[in-house]
Each structure stands twice: as C-alpha cells, then as structure tokens.
Design a protein around this motif. Sequence first.
Motif, mmCIF file in Angstrom:
data_model
loop_
_atom_site.group_PDB
_atom_site.id
_atom_site.type_symbol
_atom_site.label_atom_id
_atom_site.label_comp_id
_atom_site.label_asym_id
_atom_site.label_seq_id
_atom_site.Cartn_x
_atom_site.Cartn_y
_atom_site.Cartn_z
ATOM 1 N N GLY A 130 -3.622 3.660 -4.677
ATOM 2 C CA GLY A 130 -2.875 4.577 -3.732
ATOM 3 C C GLY A 130 -3.547 5.974 -3.647
ATOM 4 O O GLY A 130 -3.069 6.757 -2.683
ATOM 5 N N VAL A 150 1.185 4.396 -2.874
ATOM 6 C CA VAL A 150 0.735 5.805 -2.395
ATOM 7 C C VAL A 150 2.031 6.575 -2.683
ATOM 8 O O VAL A 150 1.740 7.793 -3.225
ATOM 9 C CB VAL A 150 0.402 5.962 -0.797
ATOM 10 C CG1 VAL A 150 0.624 7.274 -0.363
ATOM 11 C CG2 VAL A 150 -0.738 5.406 -0.347
ATOM 12 N N GLU A 151 3.119 6.144 -2.724
ATOM 13 C CA GLU A 151 4.393 6.927 -3.080
ATOM 14 C C GLU A 151 4.778 6.763 -4.360
ATOM 15 O O GLU A 151 5.791 7.487 -4.688
ATOM 16 C CB GLU A 151 5.497 6.638 -2.048
ATOM 17 C CG GLU A 151 5.030 6.822 -0.394
ATOM 18 C CD GLU A 151 6.354 6.487 0.250
ATOM 19 O OE1 GLU A 151 6.977 5.627 -0.273
ATOM 20 O OE2 GLU A 151 6.157 6.542 1.548
ATOM 21 N N THR A 160 -3.336 9.280 4.337
ATOM 22 C CA THR A 160 -2.857 10.324 3.454
ATOM 23 C C THR A 160 -3.770 11.537 3.308
ATOM 24 O O THR A 160 -3.246 12.558 3.178
ATOM 25 C CB THR A 160 -2.281 9.464 1.984
ATOM 26 O OG1 THR A 160 -1.355 8.689 2.299
ATOM 27 C CG2 THR A 160 -1.680 10.763 1.409
ATOM 28 N N ALA A 198 -4.189 3.197 4.192
ATOM 29 C CA ALA A 198 -3.042 4.206 3.634
ATOM 30 C C ALA A 198 -3.861 5.411 3.071
ATOM 31 O O ALA A 198 -3.160 6.536 3.196
ATOM 32 C CB ALA A 198 -2.150 3.431 2.706
ATOM 33 N N ALA A 222 0.778 -1.173 0.149
ATOM 34 C CA ALA A 222 -0.013 0.040 0.042
ATOM 35 C C ALA A 222 0.772 1.386 -0.079
ATOM 36 O O ALA A 222 0.523 2.134 -0.626
ATOM 37 C CB ALA A 222 -0.738 -0.016 1.303
ATOM 38 N N LYS A 223 1.875 1.352 0.795
ATOM 39 C CA LYS A 223 2.743 2.517 1.004
ATOM 40 C C LYS A 223 3.455 2.790 -0.361
ATOM 41 O O LYS A 223 3.508 3.906 -0.616
ATOM 42 C CB LYS A 223 3.668 2.388 2.335
ATOM 43 C CG LYS A 223 4.477 3.481 2.323
ATOM 44 C CD LYS A 223 5.190 3.511 3.854
ATOM 45 C CE LYS A 223 6.002 4.544 4.153
ATOM 46 N NZ LYS A 223 7.191 5.072 2.999
ATOM 47 N N GLU A 258 -5.914 -2.627 3.587
ATOM 48 C CA GLU A 258 -4.527 -2.126 3.870
ATOM 49 C C GLU A 258 -4.552 -0.834 2.756
ATOM 50 O O GLU A 258 -3.982 0.347 3.504
ATOM 51 C CB GLU A 258 -3.532 -2.867 3.915
ATOM 52 C CG GLU A 258 -3.433 -3.810 4.763
ATOM 53 C CD GLU A 258 -2.155 -4.644 4.817
ATOM 54 O OE1 GLU A 258 -0.970 -4.254 5.096
ATOM 55 O OE2 GLU A 258 -2.411 -5.969 4.727
#
Length: 254
Positions: free
Chosen positions: A54, A21-22, A84, A80, A17-18, A76
């Motif tokens: 994301g 997002v990034e 965010t 996230a 997930a992270k 998850e």
Amino acid sequence: MANHHDSVVEAQFGPRAKAYVESAVHAQGADLEALDAILARHRPKHALDLGTGGGHVSYLMARHAARVTAVDLSREMLAAVAATAREKGLSNIETAEAPAERLLFPDAAFDFLAYRYSAHHWQDFDGGLRQARRVLKLDAPAIFIDACSPGPALFDTHLQAVELLRDTSHVRDYSVSEWMAALHRVGFTVTSSRSWQLRMDFPVWTARMRTPSDNVKAIRALQAAASSETKAHFAIEPDGSFLLDITMIEAAAA
C-alpha cells in the motif's frame, strides 16, 4: 513456477490495492515510528521500498529521502501508490514493477532499503534477500519488518495453516532465527532486532483479502480445535481475532 507464483500474487493483491492503501494496520504502528526516526538520522539520497504494498513505507521515506523507488510485483498496487503519492504531494516517489527475486536495478544503486510485510509471499526467500543486498551500497542500512513464526512447531503449524487459508499466495512466515540466518548468508550484518505482537481483527483481516467463506470457516475450525497453549500464545478471541508475531530487524550491507 516463477510465472505461476507471480500470477497468483498479482491475482490476490491487484484487486485489493485500495484496501491495502487504506488499511489501518499497514498505515500506522510503532514500527513506522521507529523507521521514521532511523530515516531522520540517515537522510538517504535514494531509498528503496522493497515490496511496497500500500506504499506506507514509501510515503514515510519521501519525507526524509531525496528520491524513493517503490517496488512491487503488482501493477495495480503500484498504480494505487503512485496515485496516493500524487494526492499527498509527494513528487519524489517513483514506482517499478518487479518481483523481489528479480530486481532490475544495477549493483549498489541505493543507500537505504526498507521492507515491510512481503517476504512471506516470496517464492525464493534467500533470493529476494540476496537481491536486496546486491542493490545496496556497502554499509547502507536495511530495515526488515514482517510477520514472523513464533518458532515452536505447535505454533508454527497453526500460523502457516491459517495464513494459507486466508491468502493462497502465502508461502511462509519465517522465524526470527530463520531471518537472522538468511540475512547472514546473503551478506548482511544484523545490528539490532525487536519483536512484538499485533492484534489482527479477524473480520477485517479476512475481508481485506476477500477470503472465501469456506476458508473462513476452516480457519475458525482450526482455531476452535487448537491446543490450549496455541490459543494462549495467539490470544485467540471468540470472534477469531488474534495476536500475530511481528519482528523488526535492522541490518547493514556488509
């Protein structure tokens, strides 16, 4: 089958997930700029981000819509996205856990829908699009953005093979003609479409999914053995980086 598929997708994307997002590939692009302009024109009351990943579409929607619902199969991922959104001060984003094929919203609940990079994981392509149409108000805009098959069998087989090796939750990258036909079948009217190619940095592309080393080697072997036409279409580079076909389709609920 559905439960098995849901668990495969969750297992693949929950721990990543992270990374999504990034991800620079997912966080920017000409498609998001185009979507921003469309949202600025429509100013929806309640927008749906179908398969949020994301959350980049939701963050963009939140600047123009009174309310945004971000839907995803991965709990998850949704956690996230919610975190965010709080960091960005976006209080008008809510999340909902559901597969695209089994949305829990009432009919005509939304006046705008955007979708980006998830249908190639759906078990039931038409079913997911049928749900998208069901939850939209009549004439409401819907924007679909995804990787797509170039069409010819030679290129299609190569693409589906490397996608599946990289990510075992992959089902299919559909061609533009397959997208158009499916949207028509479920009750959308297509108003415009555009296609382009986006460079995939191979080390980043595989690291984002934590692709096993044996699978990475298999992808590189397929690239090395590909025909000259295939290598040219995907512009395969010495390190495995390549160009991926992308489509953006604007439609309306008919």
